[in-house]
Motif scaffolding. Structure first.
Motif, PDB file in Angstrom:
ATOM      1  N   GLY A  91       0.800  -1.202   0.000  1.00  0.00           N
ATOM      2  CA  GLY A  91       0.000   0.000   0.000  1.00  0.00           C
ATOM      3  C   GLY A  91       0.844   1.267   0.000  1.00  0.00           C
ATOM      4  O   GLY A  91       1.997   1.260  -0.422  1.00  0.00           O
ATOM      5  N   SER A  92       0.240   2.310   0.499  1.00  0.00           N
ATOM      6  CA  SER A  92       0.888   3.633   0.502  1.00  0.00           C
ATOM      7  C   SER A  92       1.960   3.723   1.583  1.00  0.00           C
ATOM      8  O   SER A  92       1.909   3.014   2.583  1.00  0.00           O
ATOM      9  N   TYR A  93       2.917   4.653   1.376  1.00  0.00           N
ATOM     10  CA  TYR A  93       3.937   5.027   2.365  1.00  0.00           C
ATOM     11  C   TYR A  93       4.795   3.846   2.818  1.00  0.00           C
ATOM     12  O   TYR A  93       5.289   3.837   3.943  1.00  0.00           O
ATOM     13  N   GLY A  94       4.958   2.817   1.982  1.00  0.00           N
ATOM     14  CA  GLY A  94       5.807   1.691   2.325  1.00  0.00           C
ATOM     15  C   GLY A  94       5.155   0.633   3.200  1.00  0.00           C
ATOM     16  O   GLY A  94       5.832  -0.295   3.652  1.00  0.00           O
ATOM     17  N   PHE A  95       3.878   0.767   3.458  1.00  0.00           N
ATOM     18  CA  PHE A  95       3.162  -0.226   4.261  1.00  0.00           C
ATOM     19  C   PHE A  95       2.741  -1.419   3.419  1.00  0.00           C
ATOM     20  O   PHE A  95       2.489  -1.302   2.221  1.00  0.00           O
ATOM     21  N   GLU A  96       2.643  -2.552   4.086  1.00  0.00           N
ATOM     22  CA  GLU A  96       2.114  -3.764   3.478  1.00  0.00           C
ATOM     23  C   GLU A  96       1.327  -4.523   4.539  1.00  0.00           C
ATOM     24  O   GLU A  96       1.457  -4.252   5.738  1.00  0.00           O
ATOM     25  N   ALA A  97       0.508  -5.444   4.095  1.00  0.00           N
ATOM     26  CA  ALA A  97      -0.279  -6.243   5.035  1.00  0.00           C
ATOM     27  C   ALA A  97      -0.379  -7.653   4.496  1.00  0.00           C
ATOM     28  O   ALA A  97      -0.431  -7.871   3.283  1.00  0.00           O
ATOM     29  N   GLU A  98      -0.419  -8.601   5.423  1.00  0.00           N
ATOM     30  CA  GLU A  98      -0.502 -10.004   5.043  1.00  0.00           C
ATOM     31  C   GLU A  98      -1.827 -10.593   5.488  1.00  0.00           C
ATOM     32  O   GLU A  98      -2.167 -10.575   6.678  1.00  0.00           O
ATOM     33  N   PHE A  99      -2.564 -11.111   4.537  1.00  0.00           N
ATOM     34  CA  PHE A  99      -3.838 -11.772   4.808  1.00  0.00           C
ATOM     35  C   PHE A  99      -3.572 -13.230   5.131  1.00  0.00           C
ATOM     36  O   PHE A  99      -2.891 -13.931   4.377  1.00  0.00           O
ATOM     37  N   ASN A 100      -4.091 -13.704   6.256  1.00  0.00           N
ATOM     38  CA  ASN A 100      -3.947 -15.093   6.648  1.00  0.00           C
ATOM     39  C   ASN A 100      -5.335 -15.638   6.940  1.00  0.00           C
ATOM     40  O   ASN A 100      -5.932 -15.348   7.993  1.00  0.00           O
ATOM     41  N   LYS A 101      -5.850 -16.440   6.016  1.00  0.00           N
ATOM     42  CA  LYS A 101      -7.225 -16.898   6.143  1.00  0.00           C
ATOM     43  C   LYS A 101      -7.392 -17.859   7.317  1.00  0.00           C
ATOM     44  O   LYS A 101      -8.384 -17.795   8.051  1.00  0.00           O
ATOM     45  N   SER A 102      -6.426 -18.747   7.534  1.00  0.00           N
ATOM     46  CA  SER A 102      -6.568 -19.736   8.597  1.00  0.00           C
ATOM     47  C   SER A 102      -6.541 -19.091   9.982  1.00  0.00           C
ATOM     48  O   SER A 102      -7.201 -19.559  10.910  1.00  0.00           O
TER      49      SER A 102
END
Lengths: 117, 116
Positions: free
Chosen positions: B59-70
């Motif tokens: 995403g913006s400003y160097g951020f990221e996110a990890e989706f973990n369904k389990s």
């Protein structure tokens, strides 16, 4: 810079006053929202308009009256408010979600900070 | 019903260190997940979203996110925090159905404090 403009930025009103908050967006969004936010708390949804029609009212007291005159404008009319209504009022807009490519993330204005005396 | 939990009221990190802000969710069906940031006396700014596809979202400003369904989690991360990242961060979810749009459920928020 936000593309959702809210006026006024600050408003102080007495409990017997009538005032209005205004919101304008020119992104072509057909959904517009009013949220109420207390300090350090998450925004609370109040109203949603889609295609200029009220689609969601989260059981908001009638002293708050929304209006959507056209697809770019959203108003919130205030009358006989209580001190506990003091908060930051946020306007937001989004596309109407219709696909994975268009999921309707919200774009927020800077808010109108309301103080009720 | 849909809900979001942000288990930490505040996260403190030194500038240059990795930043993680935790979020777990509960929703019927497939979730649409979002992160927003709010600087003092400002509105909320959209950072990133997960809808479908790759579990790692940038995403913006160097951020990221990890989706973990389990684990029903969507943690926000930044490899190297800046003092200017100090702000209030909100995770939000909505169900991926036409009758759930417009009702974005926000978490309680996590205050991030980055010290020089």
């Amino acid at each position: 810079d936000t593309e959702v403009t809210q006026t006024p930025k600050h408003l102080v009103m007495g409990m017997t006053n009538k005032k209005s908050l205004k919101c304008e967006q020119h992104m072509g969004h057909r959904a517009m929202y009013w949220y109420k936010q207390k300090a350090k708390k998450p925004p609370e949804l109040m109203f949603v308009y889609s295609y200029e029609k009220l689609s969601i009212n989260e059981s908001v007291p009638s002293r708050f009256s929304p209006e959507c005159p056209n697809s770019s404008l959203l108003n919130l009319h205030l009358h006989a408010l209580q001190p506990e209504d003091s908060a930051l009022y946020l306007c937001a807009s989004s596309r109407i979600p219709d696909s994975y490519a268009n999921t309707g993330e919200l774009f927020f204005g800077e808010g109108s900070r309301l103080t009720v005396l | 019903a849909q809900s979001v939990a942000q288990p930490e009221d505040q996260v403190n990190v030194a500038e240059g260190n990795p930043l993680t802000v935790k979020c777990t969710y509960s929703v019927s069906g497939n979730p649409y997940l979002f992160w927003y940031v709010q600087y003092p006396n400002r509105g909320l700014q959209f950072l990133l979203k997960y809808i479908t596809g790759d579990n790692l979202v940038k995403g913006s400003y160097g951020f990221e996110a990890e989706f973990n369904k389990s684990q029903t989690s969507f943690h926000l991360k930044k490899p190297s925090a800046l003092v200017s990242d100090s702000a209030l961060y909100f995770c939000a979810v909505t169900g991926g159905t036409t009758d759930s749009w417009g009702k974005l459920q926000f978490g309680a928020g996590t205050q991030v404090v980055v010290t020089p």
